[in-house]
Design an enzyme around this catalytic site. Structure first.
Site, short mmCIF file in Angstrom:
data_model
loop_
_atom_site.label_atom_id
_atom_site.label_comp_id
_atom_site.label_asym_id
_atom_site.label_seq_id
_atom_site.Cartn_x
_atom_site.Cartn_y
_atom_site.Cartn_z
N LYS A 122 0.84 -1.20 0.00
CA LYS A 122 0.00 0.00 0.00
C LYS A 122 0.88 1.26 0.00
O LYS A 122 2.08 1.18 0.29
CB LYS A 122 -0.91 -0.01 1.23
CG LYS A 122 -0.16 0.06 2.56
CD LYS A 122 -1.09 -0.22 3.75
CE LYS A 122 -0.32 -0.12 5.06
NZ LYS A 122 -1.13 -0.61 6.20
N TYR B 85 16.62 30.06 8.57
CA TYR B 85 15.43 30.78 9.03
C TYR B 85 15.35 30.77 10.55
O TYR B 85 15.60 29.74 11.19
CB TYR B 85 14.16 30.12 8.50
CG TYR B 85 13.91 30.33 7.04
CD1 TYR B 85 13.72 31.61 6.51
CD2 TYR B 85 13.82 29.25 6.17
CE1 TYR B 85 13.46 31.79 5.16
CE2 TYR B 85 13.55 29.42 4.82
CZ TYR B 85 13.38 30.71 4.32
OH TYR B 85 13.11 30.89 2.99
C1 LIG Z 1 -0.38 -1.56 6.95
C2 LIG Z 1 -0.97 -2.82 7.36
C3 LIG Z 1 -0.17 -3.98 7.43
C4 LIG Z 1 1.33 -3.94 7.33
O1 LIG Z 1 1.85 -3.39 8.52
P1 LIG Z 1 3.43 -3.29 8.80
O2 LIG Z 1 3.52 -2.87 10.20
O3 LIG Z 1 3.95 -2.28 7.84
O4 LIG Z 1 4.02 -4.63 8.55
C5 LIG Z 1 -0.83 -5.20 7.66
N1 LIG Z 1 -2.16 -5.25 7.83
C6 LIG Z 1 -2.95 -4.15 7.81
C7 LIG Z 1 -4.40 -4.29 8.05
C8 LIG Z 1 -2.38 -2.91 7.60
O5 LIG Z 1 -3.16 -1.82 7.60
#
Ligand SMILES: *Cc1c(COP(=O)(O)O)cnc(C)c1O
Length: 371
Positions: free
Chosen positions: A41, A261
């Site tokens: 994702k 800054y």
């Molecule tokens: C993002 C997510 C994962 C992966 O999590 P990590 O901590 O990056 O391994 C797995 N399951 C769900 C439902 C998620 O939202």
């Protein structure tokens, strides 16, 4: 080096082979029979899903997880023969697109289950899906009583083809947190409503909680990209990301000169500064001002003053003269300064460091032969 890399202000190197090696490392930690999906994702945590996902497919991964329908549609043609789970599930009326693209919706509420079942009945076929049960996040997923009610609803269950029951752990990066055991118990109870269906609990950190969390499938993301799934312990994962920022200018400053800054840094002694072509617009968090660092060879060089939109400033007084010329690179993320190190200096988590990496960086993908 390509012309584009030669003129780039900053270069992000992404080691695809290291991602695949991390996927194999995670898989090897799991109990026998437990399979390993890959969470890609948010553009594979900022690293480029269209490059990362096919590399993992070639490494043997057959189940991928994204957050949104658009992410899944973009990856569908690149992942022949693999399943793509979409964590958001369909919005009302959006079921047809999931089916048209051959995606597996994660159904997170009774309404989503009802929508999918209605769509399946309309088509006259049982349609594959994943059921998410909430056990302690209060985020997405059916409550325990909703899961029980669904398990008693023969009509709905006969319309859908339930492939997986999953939950998500809230505190898996804290092995001693009591919620870990509690969520496991709640999930075990809810899972029993759906006998014979495969189950999944673990993202990256929960894989390291032990075999009770491995179930039939795990869903690591962060660990694949080199993040430490066991905070406070040595990182079992291989480094994936290297970020180098190019020095635009080196300048001598006097004691008492101020930097950047807000004049938040005042030089204590005469020193030299390197001005680097990366700033907060590139994902170099503003909170790294006067806290972050880079590396020039083995020399740690502190980031001084505030981070600007396109620039950051490093005190290179300790670096031998001549080692830091305009055009040379300062390492901003690398073996000496991991994504977890950068995150802790910035007051955030490595996940946010990764997903903030800017499209402005020149991206250099390292594959097998390039290593
Ligand atoms: C993002 C997510 C994962 C992966 O999590 P990590 O901590 O990056 O391994 C797995 N399951 C769900 C439902 C998620 O939202």
């Amino acid at each position: 080096m390509s012309d584009q890399a030669a003129r780039a202000g900053a270069i992000l190197s992404i080691d695809l082979e290291a991602i695949c090696a991390n996927w194999r490392t995670i898989h090897a930690r799991q109990k026998t029979g437990s399979q390993t999906a890959a969470v890609v994702k948010a553009d594979a945590y900022g690293l480029g899903a269209t490059r990362v996902a096919p590399a993992l497919l070639a490494a043997g991964c057959r189940r991928f997880v994204v957050a949104t329908l658009d992410e899944a549609i973009a990856l569908r043609p690149l992942l022949p023969g693999a399943e793509i789970l979409v964590l958001s599930g369909p919005f009302p009326g959006g079921e047809a697109e999931f089916h048209a693209y051959g995606l597996l919706p994660v159904l997170n509420s009774p309404a989503q289950v009802g929508g999918w079942a209605a769509f399946a009945r309309e088509r006259g076929e049982r349609l594959a899906c994943v059921l998410h049960i909430d056990t302690g996040m209060s985020r997405l997923g059916l409550r325990h009583d909703e899961a029980r009610r669904l398990s008693e609803d023969r009509g709905t269950l006969s319309a859908i083809d339930l492939r997986l029951v999953m939950t998500h752990m809230a505190c898996a990066d804290e092995p001693d947190h009591p919620l870990n055991q509690l969520q496991l118990e709640r999930f075990t109870a809810a899972r029993a409503f759906f006998p014979g269906i495969e189950a999944s609990l673990a993202a990256s950190s929960a894989v390291f909680l032990g075999p009770n969390w491995h179930a039939d499938w795990t869903r690591p993301g962060y660990a694949l990209y080199g993040g430490n799934p066991t905070p406070g312990q040595p990182n079992p994962m291989g480094q994936v990301v290297r970020l180098q920022g190019r020095i635009i200018q080196v300048r001598d400053v006097d004691a008492s000169d101020t930097v950047g800054y807000g004049a938040t840094h005042r030089c204590a002694v005469p020193t030299r500064l390197a001005v680097v072509a990366a700033g907060y617009a590139d994902g170099l968090f503003r909170s790294l001002g006067n806290r972050g660092c880079g590396h020039l060879g083995e020399n740690r060089v502190p980031l001084v003053g505030r981070v600007s939109m396109d620039l950051s400033i490093f005190d290179i007084g300790a670096v031998p003269e001549g080692a830091a010329r305009p055009g040379a690179m300062i390492q901003l993320i690398g073996p000496n300064n991991t994504i977890d190190d950068v995150a802790s200096a910035a007051g955030t988590i490595g996940y946010e460091v990764l997903t903030s990496l800017s499209p402005r960086y020149h991206r250099d993908y390292l594959e097998g032969a390039a290593l």
